[in-house]
Write a protein that holds these residues in place. Structure first.
Motif, PDB file in Angstrom:
ATOM      1  N   GLU A  96     -16.862 -34.442 -37.512  1.00 12.40           N
ATOM      2  CA  GLU A  96     -18.270 -34.087 -36.913  1.00 12.40           C
ATOM      3  C   GLU A  96     -18.137 -32.623 -36.458  1.00 12.40           C
ATOM      4  OE1 GLU A  96     -16.932 -36.703 -33.521  1.00 12.40           O
ATOM      5  OE2 GLU A  96     -18.811 -37.465 -33.580  1.00 12.40           O
ATOM      6  N   GLY A  97     -17.286 -31.481 -36.547  1.00 12.78           N
ATOM      7  CA  GLY A  97     -17.457 -30.539 -36.252  1.00 12.78           C
ATOM      8  C   GLY A  97     -16.901 -30.418 -34.533  1.00 12.78           C
ATOM      9  N   ARG A  98     -16.013 -31.324 -34.342  1.00  5.20           N
ATOM     10  CA  ARG A  98     -15.625 -31.447 -32.780  1.00  5.20           C
ATOM     11  C   ARG A  98     -14.230 -30.854 -32.531  1.00  5.20           C
ATOM     12  NH1 ARG A  98     -17.185 -36.067 -28.620  1.00  5.20           N
ATOM     13  NH2 ARG A  98     -18.198 -37.056 -30.399  1.00  5.20           N
ATOM     14  N   VAL A  99     -14.042 -29.813 -32.049  1.00  7.24           N
ATOM     15  CA  VAL A  99     -12.906 -29.242 -31.890  1.00  7.24           C
ATOM     16  C   VAL A  99     -12.051 -30.104 -30.643  1.00  7.24           C
ATOM     17  CG1 VAL A  99     -11.573 -27.191 -31.708  1.00  7.24           C
ATOM     18  CG2 VAL A  99     -13.956 -27.206 -32.518  1.00  7.24           C
ATOM     19  N   LEU A 100     -10.832 -30.442 -31.254  1.00  5.75           N
ATOM     20  CA  LEU A 100     -10.146 -31.458 -30.140  1.00  5.75           C
ATOM     21  C   LEU A 100      -8.583 -30.909 -29.923  1.00  5.75           C
ATOM     22  CD1 LEU A 100     -10.734 -34.705 -32.532  1.00  5.75           C
ATOM     23  CD2 LEU A 100     -11.876 -34.220 -30.233  1.00  5.75           C
ATOM     24  N   GLY A 128     -16.337 -19.652 -27.776  1.00  4.86           N
ATOM     25  CA  GLY A 128     -16.514 -19.936 -26.714  1.00  4.86           C
ATOM     26  C   GLY A 128     -15.713 -21.179 -26.265  1.00  4.86           C
ATOM     27  N   ILE A 129     -14.819 -21.375 -27.153  1.00  2.00           N
ATOM     28  CA  ILE A 129     -13.842 -22.544 -26.913  1.00  2.00           C
ATOM     29  C   ILE A 129     -12.468 -22.135 -26.495  1.00  2.00           C
ATOM     30  CG2 ILE A 129     -12.942 -24.757 -27.758  1.00  2.00           C
ATOM     31  CD1 ILE A 129     -15.133 -24.442 -30.120  1.00  2.00           C
ATOM     32  N   ASP A 130     -12.065 -22.978 -25.549  1.00  2.00           N
ATOM     33  CA  ASP A 130     -10.534 -22.955 -25.009  1.00  2.00           C
ATOM     34  C   ASP A 130     -10.016 -24.222 -24.638  1.00  2.00           C
ATOM     35  OD1 ASP A 130     -11.270 -23.428 -22.243  1.00  2.00           O
ATOM     36  OD2 ASP A 130     -11.656 -21.518 -22.043  1.00  2.00           O
ATOM     37  N   TYR A 131      -8.582 -24.107 -24.518  1.00  2.00           N
ATOM     38  CA  TYR A 131      -8.048 -25.684 -24.417  1.00  2.00           C
ATOM     39  C   TYR A 131      -8.615 -26.323 -22.954  1.00  2.00           C
ATOM     40  CZ  TYR A 131      -4.179 -24.640 -27.896  1.00  2.00           C
ATOM     41  OH  TYR A 131      -3.579 -24.686 -28.990  1.00  2.00           O
ATOM     42  N   SER A 132      -8.763 -25.649 -22.048  1.00  2.00           N
ATOM     43  CA  SER A 132      -9.270 -26.417 -20.695  1.00  2.00           C
ATOM     44  C   SER A 132     -10.494 -26.775 -21.190  1.00  2.00           C
ATOM     45  CB  SER A 132      -9.288 -25.248 -19.455  1.00  2.00           C
ATOM     46  OG  SER A 132     -10.034 -24.261 -19.705  1.00  2.00           O
ATOM     47  N   ARG A 133     -11.480 -26.292 -21.913  1.00  2.00           N
ATOM     48  CA  ARG A 133     -12.852 -26.713 -22.043  1.00  2.00           C
ATOM     49  C   ARG A 133     -12.831 -28.078 -22.790  1.00  2.00           C
ATOM     50  NH1 ARG A 133     -18.143 -23.398 -24.203  1.00  2.00           N
ATOM     51  NH2 ARG A 133     -19.158 -25.766 -24.180  1.00  2.00           N
ATOM     52  N   ILE A 134     -11.850 -28.015 -23.987  1.00  2.00           N
ATOM     53  CA  ILE A 134     -11.704 -29.143 -24.749  1.00  2.00           C
ATOM     54  C   ILE A 134     -11.161 -30.407 -24.034  1.00  2.00           C
ATOM     55  CG2 ILE A 134     -10.477 -30.024 -26.869  1.00  2.00           C
ATOM     56  CD1 ILE A 134     -10.165 -27.072 -27.837  1.00  2.00           C
ATOM     57  N   ARG A 135     -10.113 -30.131 -23.058  1.00  2.00           N
ATOM     58  CA  ARG A 135      -9.716 -31.159 -22.325  1.00  2.00           C
ATOM     59  C   ARG A 135     -10.821 -31.907 -21.484  1.00  2.00           C
ATOM     60  NH1 ARG A 135      -5.405 -27.612 -20.897  1.00  2.00           N
ATOM     61  NH2 ARG A 135      -3.666 -28.265 -22.168  1.00  2.00           N
ATOM     62  N   ALA A 136     -11.531 -30.828 -20.744  1.00  2.00           N
ATOM     63  CA  ALA A 136     -12.613 -31.416 -19.867  1.00  2.00           C
ATOM     64  C   ALA A 136     -13.890 -32.009 -20.490  1.00  2.00           C
ATOM     65  CB  ALA A 136     -12.994 -30.103 -19.052  1.00  2.00           C
ATOM     66  N   GLU A 137     -14.084 -31.526 -21.814  1.00  2.00           N
ATOM     67  CA  GLU A 137     -15.200 -32.137 -22.261  1.00  2.00           C
ATOM     68  C   GLU A 137     -15.016 -33.014 -23.527  1.00  2.00           C
ATOM     69  OE1 GLU A 137     -17.834 -28.736 -23.324  1.00  2.00           O
ATOM     70  OE2 GLU A 137     -17.061 -27.727 -21.688  1.00  2.00           O
ATOM     71  N   THR A 184       1.450 -29.098 -29.389  1.00  2.00           N
ATOM     72  CA  THR A 184       0.097 -28.807 -28.839  1.00  2.00           C
ATOM     73  C   THR A 184      -0.442 -28.207 -29.851  1.00  2.00           C
ATOM     74  OG1 THR A 184       0.595 -28.933 -26.559  1.00  2.00           O
ATOM     75  CG2 THR A 184      -1.428 -27.970 -27.250  1.00  2.00           C
ATOM     76  N   GLY A 185      -1.759 -28.468 -30.225  1.00  2.00           N
ATOM     77  CA  GLY A 185      -2.854 -27.806 -31.233  1.00  2.00           C
ATOM     78  C   GLY A 185      -4.114 -28.370 -31.405  1.00  2.00           C
ATOM     79  N   THR A 186      -5.106 -27.737 -31.854  1.00  2.00           N
ATOM     80  CA  THR A 186      -6.182 -28.171 -32.085  1.00  2.00           C
ATOM     81  C   THR A 186      -6.584 -28.627 -33.399  1.00  2.00           C
ATOM     82  OG1 THR A 186      -7.242 -26.065 -32.588  1.00  2.00           O
ATOM     83  CG2 THR A 186      -7.146 -26.630 -30.256  1.00  2.00           C
TER      84      THR A 186
END
Ligand code: SF4
Length: 683
Positions: free
Chosen positions: A456-460, A516-525, A449-451
């Motif tokens: 686009e500057g979108r962290v995934l 302000g970014i964390d794994y749960s936010r990335i998953r949700a958004e 797992t990793g980002t």
């Protein structure tokens, strides 16, 4: 069946995909992911073949001094050997005797830990990465013009909402096919697509206007277009007065770029030039995107600045559905350069020679800022110095196949051979790993797992979907193991989520702010756009709408001059050589060349029928291409889509980069991959 949402292991689009089945995963579409909406190119559909590939490395390998061969070893033996030899070299030659070479395909967490390993644990300034060869010219130009570099400062889907889209040196229909639907959607809306390229590529086939300049003259083309915009009196004066600075000098500098002069330099006929200028000034919204074709030059950053000058004069950057952007290449080309792999930067795009930046990062790491080394050598300069009196004597390579991908690759291979210690962490025995003293087998995309941060500057979030083969370790484990063995004064986390949280703290307040970014936010958004300084911040899809990132909020014009390529055709080397990618392969080919489901044409030499006739060769016959640095032989591919004065060789196989020029851009230190002088003969 369980399905895990993750992302493709290859290019910067980072298409979303689902992997079904934990033991032998299969790729299935993830329609809800907004970037590709379920669409993948052939590389993405076949990517699961990498996970159980028979050539996977599953045990560390150490070169036996008696036989000269690589032989299996335990992890402890391999890491102890590396740490022991690093200690001996550092004791004799100092900390800068260790070089670290990273990659634009590494996750954000790995890129961050690699920078920390180099600076906090090894104390070396000698770290850079292969992304220096990807989009450093665009990054340098974007930073100078706008105060901040983010590949696309808007979502990819904005491409379909502009009026005129200008692609300079991009073949996205072949390099990232799912993105090409935006070109079609734009044209269906009545918008126009312009492609500037020395080759009529599949992308050019989808364009309304195709301009085919001499390789290495994109800068002059932009100067000529700006000249016509100024001469027509259609500069957006209000925008220039309120949102920019430096225009008057640029205006004076383009005065001499008459269309006839531009035609002489670029080969683009005056009527075509005038028609393109007219198209641009008549459009309300114009978007200019550059890629490697414009950027991989010794004048790459000035070339990008010239196109940005044009976009600024037309009043476009920082307005909706318009402006300037760069199409990144490698999977984490964007994130890979934000977190401290670059010779001149600390995490969060902080400059390494800024005392405040050093103090911030040192506090996060728990070290004294005075112990952090300064700026090191850029990627090619680092490789060029290997094994010399002043250069590193040991090199740690993560996520890069230098032997195939470096410019002037034969020289670089000689430098690698001059090292006392070469350590390569990789998934398979790449051409670079095959030359190493120690090879460390590591996990790959769907096994960890990793980002990643896409173009686009979108962290995934790439989520682990399957177990790694017995015996391999993640790069994070390897980095932590090395750090401990070399006596790091600070601990190294191995859990990716923990590393990401630390990375967020290190980036906080910097230009690329992930706090302000964390794994749960990335998953949700479905990803979060940086900058995102706090958990309640929505992320920043579109940048610069309220001002640019310079302290005064204004964009900067820059005076730039056409200098042309470092090598011009001459009697001995009469044609231009350019290099690039093909649909079925990715970068150095270490992954894709091993997949039987992907077409592997092998290297070829693309040339115009007129040139083939002159040489007395035919399609499919072997020809030798030579430059001042080396030669290669491959089959001729005779096509009418390339300029008669130019040949093209794809760089996914050993050979092309033996030919390419290591002349560097003075600002970005980008080598001139895209053009040099060559001679072609029947083999
Ligand atoms: Fe993967 Fe890029 Fe193809 Fe998408 S376009 S499937 S990210 S290689």
């Amino acid at each position: 069946m369980t399905a895990t949402e993750t992302h493709c292991p290859y290019c910067s689009l980072q298409c979303g995909m689902r992997l079904e089945g934990a033991r032998t995963p299969e790729v299935v579409a993830w329609e809800e992911f907004p970037v590709n909406r379920g669409g993948l190119c052939r590389k993405g559909w076949t990517a699961a073949g990498l996970l159980r590939h028979r050539e996977r490395l599953t045990r560390p390998l150490v070169r036996d001094p008696a036989t000269g061969e690589l032989a299996p070893a335990t992890w402890d033996a391999a890491l102890d050997l590396v740490a022991g030899r690093l200690a001996a070299l550092r004791a004799e030659h100092g900390p800068d005797t260790v070089g670290v070479f990273g990659g634009g395909g590494l996750t954000n967490e790995k890129a961050y830990q690699l920078g920390k390993l180099a600076r906090a644990a090894l104390g070396t300034s000698q770290i850079d990465y292969n992304g220096r060869w990807c989009m450093s010219s665009a990054a340098s130009a974007g930073t100078r013009a706008f105060g901040l570099d983010r590949g696309l400062p808007f979502p990819l889907a904005d491409l379909e909402r502009t009026d005129v889209l200008v692609l300079v040196g991009s073949n996205l229909a072949e390099t990232m096919p799912p993105a090409a639907r935006h070109l079609d959607a734009l044209r269906e809306r009545g918008g126009r697509v312009v492609v500037v390229d020395p080759r009529r590529t599949p992308t050019a086939d989808r364009a309304d206007v195709f301009v085919q300049p001499v390789p290495g003259t994109d800068l002059a083309l932009a100067l000529g277009l700006l000249h016509l915009v100024v001469a027509a009196g259609v500069v957006d004066e209000e925008y220039v007065a309120t949102r920019t600075s430096g225009f008057d000098d640029v205006k004076r500098s383009v005065a001499a770029w008459w269309p006839e002069r531009v035609e002489r330099v670029t080969g683009v006929p005056v009527p075509e030039l005038r028609a393109l200028a007219r198209l641009l000034v008549d459009a309300e919204r114009v978007m200019v995107l550059t890629a490697r074709g414009a950027e991989q030059h010794a004048t790459g950053s000035d070339t990008v600045l010239a196109w940005i000058n044009l976009a600024l004069a037309l009043g476009q950057p920082g307005t909706p559905y318009a402006g300037y952007g760069c199409l990144t290449g490698q999977g984490n080309g964007q994130g890979g350069r934000e977190h401290g792999q670059k010779a001149d930067q600390l995490p969060g795009y902080r400059m390494i020679d800024d005392p405040a930046a050093r103090a911030h990062v040192a506090a996060v790491w728990g070290v004294d800022p005075d112990t952090l080394p300064g700026r090191g050598r850029s990627a090619y300069e680092l490789l060029d110095a290997l094994g010399t009196d002043s250069g590193p004597r040991a090199l740690l390579v993560f996520g890069s196949n230098i032997v195939v991908s470096a410019p002037n690759a034969r020289h670089v291979s000689e430098r690698l051979d001059a090292l006392d210690l070469l350590v390569v962490a990789d998934v398979v025995l790449s051409e670079t790993a095959a030359r190493a003293d120690v090879v460390l087998p590591v996990t790959q995309w769907a096994e960890e797992t990793g980002t990643m941060t896409n173009l686009e500057g979108r962290v995934l979030l790439r989520q682990r979907a399957t177990r790694a083969p017995e015996g391999v370790r993640s790069d994070l484990d390897v980095i932590a193991g090395l750090a401990e063995r070399v006596g790091s004064p600070v601990p190294f986390a191995t859990d990716p989520e923990e590393v990401f949280a630390e990375l967020g703290r290190a980036s906080a307040g910097g230009k690329a702010d992930y706090a302000g970014i964390d794994y749960s936010r990335i998953r949700a958004e479905h990803g979060v756009f940086w900058p995102c300084p706090s958990p309640d911040h929505p992320g920043t899809q579109r940048m610069f709408l309220d001002g640019f990132a310079h302290p005064d909020g204004r964009a900067r014009f820059h005076v730039v001059e056409h200098r042309g390529p470092a090598e011009q055709p001459c009697a001995d080397y009469p044609v231009h050589l350019t290099t690039g990618r093909v649909l079925g392969q990715y970068q150095s080919g270490a992954q894709t060349r091993r997949l039987r489901d992907l077409p592997d044409s092998g290297p070829f030499v693309e040339m115009h029928p007129m040139l083939a006739r002159r040489l007395g060769t035919a399609d499919g016959e072997p020809v030798t291409v030579a430059t001042r640095r080396g030669a290669m032989t491959a089959a001729a591919r005779v096509v009418g889509t390339i300029r008669p004065d130019t040949v093209f060789v794809p760089f996914h196989w050993v050979g092309a980069n033996r030919l390419t020029n290591d002349a560097l851009d003075p600002a970005s230190r980008m080598p001139e991959f895209k053009v040099c002088a060559a001679v072609v003969r029947p083999a």
